[in-house]
Design an enzyme around this catalytic site. Structure first.
Site, PDB file in Angstrom:
ATOM      1  N   HIS A  50       0.304  -1.149  -0.197  1.00 21.68           N
ATOM      2  CA  HIS A  50       0.447   0.304  -0.152  1.00 21.68           C
ATOM      3  C   HIS A  50       0.896   0.886   0.053  1.00 21.68           C
ATOM      4  CE1 HIS A  50      -3.936  -1.929   0.404  1.00 21.68           C
ATOM      5  NE2 HIS A  50      -3.541  -2.622   1.670  1.00 21.68           N
ATOM      6  N   ASP A  76      -2.696 -11.261  -2.439  1.00 25.32           N
ATOM      7  CA  ASP A  76      -3.837  -9.942  -1.667  1.00 25.32           C
ATOM      8  C   ASP A  76      -4.786  -9.999  -1.162  1.00 25.32           C
ATOM      9  OD1 ASP A  76      -1.775  -8.213   1.805  1.00 25.32           O
ATOM     10  OD2 ASP A  76      -3.756  -7.687   0.615  1.00 25.32           O
ATOM     11  N   HIS A  90      -5.687  -7.426   0.217  1.00 27.51           N
ATOM     12  CA  HIS A  90      -6.349  -6.202  -0.808  1.00 27.51           C
ATOM     13  C   HIS A  90      -5.715  -5.789  -2.151  1.00 27.51           C
ATOM     14  CE1 HIS A  90      -6.752  -6.224   4.096  1.00 27.51           C
ATOM     15  NE2 HIS A  90      -7.713  -5.620   3.770  1.00 27.51           N
ATOM     16  N   ASP A 138      -4.743 -12.772   3.382  1.00 24.61           N
ATOM     17  CA  ASP A 138      -5.626 -11.993   4.566  1.00 24.61           C
ATOM     18  C   ASP A 138      -7.137 -12.584   3.071  1.00 24.61           C
ATOM     19  OD1 ASP A 138      -4.562 -10.668   2.370  1.00 24.61           O
ATOM     20  OD2 ASP A 138      -4.121  -8.702   3.738  1.00 24.61           O
TER      21      ASP A 138
HETATM   22 ZN   LIG Z   1      -4.026  -7.160   2.755  1.00 25.52          ZN
END
Ligand SMILES: [Zn+2]
Length: 306
Positions: free
Chosen positions: A124, A161, A163, A244
Site C-alpha cells: 500500500h 493479497d 487488498h 488475508d
Molecule cells: Zn492485505
C-alpha cells in the site's frame, strides 16, 4: 534450494496495542517454518536497504520521514493507519533490504527462489505516502532494483493479497518494464484496483466479490491473470504474498484455504520456470489470523521448495 530472508528487527516494529499488524504475525510464520519439513531452507539474515534502493521508488522527503522514525517510547502516526514505534525504521529497512538481497541472489547465484518473511508489509505504500500498515514498498523496491541494478527488461509482480496493492500500482503504472497482476476483493480497502485501471497496459486488476472462495479465485487466475503473466514472459517474478483472503481472516470476506495458497504458488513457480529460469522472490504482505497465516505461509513455502 529456497532461501528464507528475515531479520529479528522485523519483530521490533510495534504499531501498539490492539493493532492487527502485530509482531506475533511474523513470529507465527517463523515458528511454523521451524518445522522439520522446512529444515532444507537456506536461512539468510536480511541486510538493510540502501538509500539508493529506496530512492528508486520513494520521494527523498518521505524516506527521511520514515528514517527519522518515531519517539523512543510509544507510537506516532506516519500516515493513514500506519503507526511507527522506535523499532519501525530499522524493521522497514530490513524488510526492503531482504527483497533487494533476494533479487541479487536470484539473478547472480544458484539461489533462484526466496521467501522474505518480513514486516511491515509494503504494497500500500506509495512514493510519498505511508498507508495500510505499510512504510516502504518492499516488493516495488525489489522490482526497481532488478531493473536498475541488473538491467532487466521484464519484471512481473503477482499480488494475491485480499487488498489491492495500490502503492505498487501507483509506482509502476507508467513503467512498461513491470507487469503488475493482482487479484483482490472489491469493494474493500483501499477502494482502488478496478479492471479499468490498466496503466500503460501493464496493470492487470482482477476483482473478487465478498463471499468468493476457491473456485472463483482459481478461475480468475486461470482465465485472466496467469495468461497475462505468461504472455509477458518475465525475466524475474516477484510475489506480494498476502494471506488475508483466507476464510478465517478478520479483514477480508473471501473464503480461501491454505490449499489455495499451495495451488497459486505452484502456478506461479511454473511461470517462473517457463520464462525466468525459475527466478521467483516472494515477500510476505498481509494475513491477520495467526493460525491461518501460519498454515497458509507454510503451504506457500512448501510449494516454493518443491
Ligand atoms: Zn492485505
Amino acid at each position: 534450494m529456497l532461501r528464507l530472508y528475515t531479520h529479528p528487527a522485523c519483530l521490533e516494529h510495534d504499531p501498539g496495542p490492539g493493532h492487527v499488524e502485530l509482531p506475533a504475525r511474523l513470529r507465527a510464520v517463523l515458528h511454523a517454518l521451524d518445522h522439520d519439513r522446512f529444515a532444507a531452507l537456506d536461512r539468510v539474515e536480511a541486510p538493510r536497504a540502501t538509500r539508493e534502493q529506496l530512492l528508486r521508488v520513494h520521494e527523498a522527503a518521505y524516506v527521511e520521514r520514515v528514517l527519522a522514525g518515531a519517539p523512543l517510547t510509544g507510537t506516532s502516526q506516519l500516515g493513514e493507519d500506519t503507526p511507527m514505534s522506535s523499532g519501525s525504521a530499522e524493521a522497514a529497512l530490513r524488510a526492503a533490504g531482504a527483497v533487494c538481497a533476494a533479487v541479487d541472489a536470484a539473478l547472480t547465484s544458484h539461489a533462484h527462489r526466496a521467501f522474505c518473511a518480513v514486516r511491515p508489509p509494503g504494497h500500500h505504500a506509495t512514493p510519498a505516502q505511508a498507508m495500510g500498515f505499510c512504510l516502504f514498498n518492499n516488493v516495488a523496491i525489489g522490482a526497481a532494483h532488478a531493473l536498475a541494478a541488473h538491467g532487466l527488461k521484464r519484471v512481473a509482480i503477482a499480488d494475491f493479497d485480499v487488498h489491492h496493492g495500490n502503492g505498487t500500482q501507483a509506482i509502476f503504472e507508467r513503467e512498461p518494464r513491470v507487469l503488475f497482476a493482482s487479484s483482490h476483493q472489491s469493494p474493500l480497502y483501499p477502494d482502488t484496483g478496478s479492471e479499468e485501471e490498466r496503466g500503460v497496459g501493464n496493470i492487470v486488476n482482477a476483482t473478487l466479490s465478498p463471499g468468493d472462495g476457491t473456485y472463483a479465485f482459481r478461475e480468475l487466475w486461470q482465465a485472466v491473470l496467469l495468461p497475462r503473466l505468461h504472455a509477458f514472459r518475465p525475466q524475474l517474478l516477484l510475489v506480494s504474498a498476502g494471506f488475508d483472503a483466507h476464510h478465517a481472516d478478520p479483514l477480508g470476506d473471501l473464503r480461501l484455504g491454505s490449499e489455495d495458497y499451495a495451488w497459486i504458488t505452484e502456478r506461479l513457480v511454473e511461470v517462473a520456470r517457463t520464462h525466468a529460469g525459475g527466478r521467483l522472490v516472494s515477500t510476505l504482505e498481509g494475513g491477520y489470523d495467526l493460525g491461518a497465516l501460519a498454515a497458509s505461509a507454510s503451504a506457500h513455502v512448501a510449494a516454493l521448495m518443491d
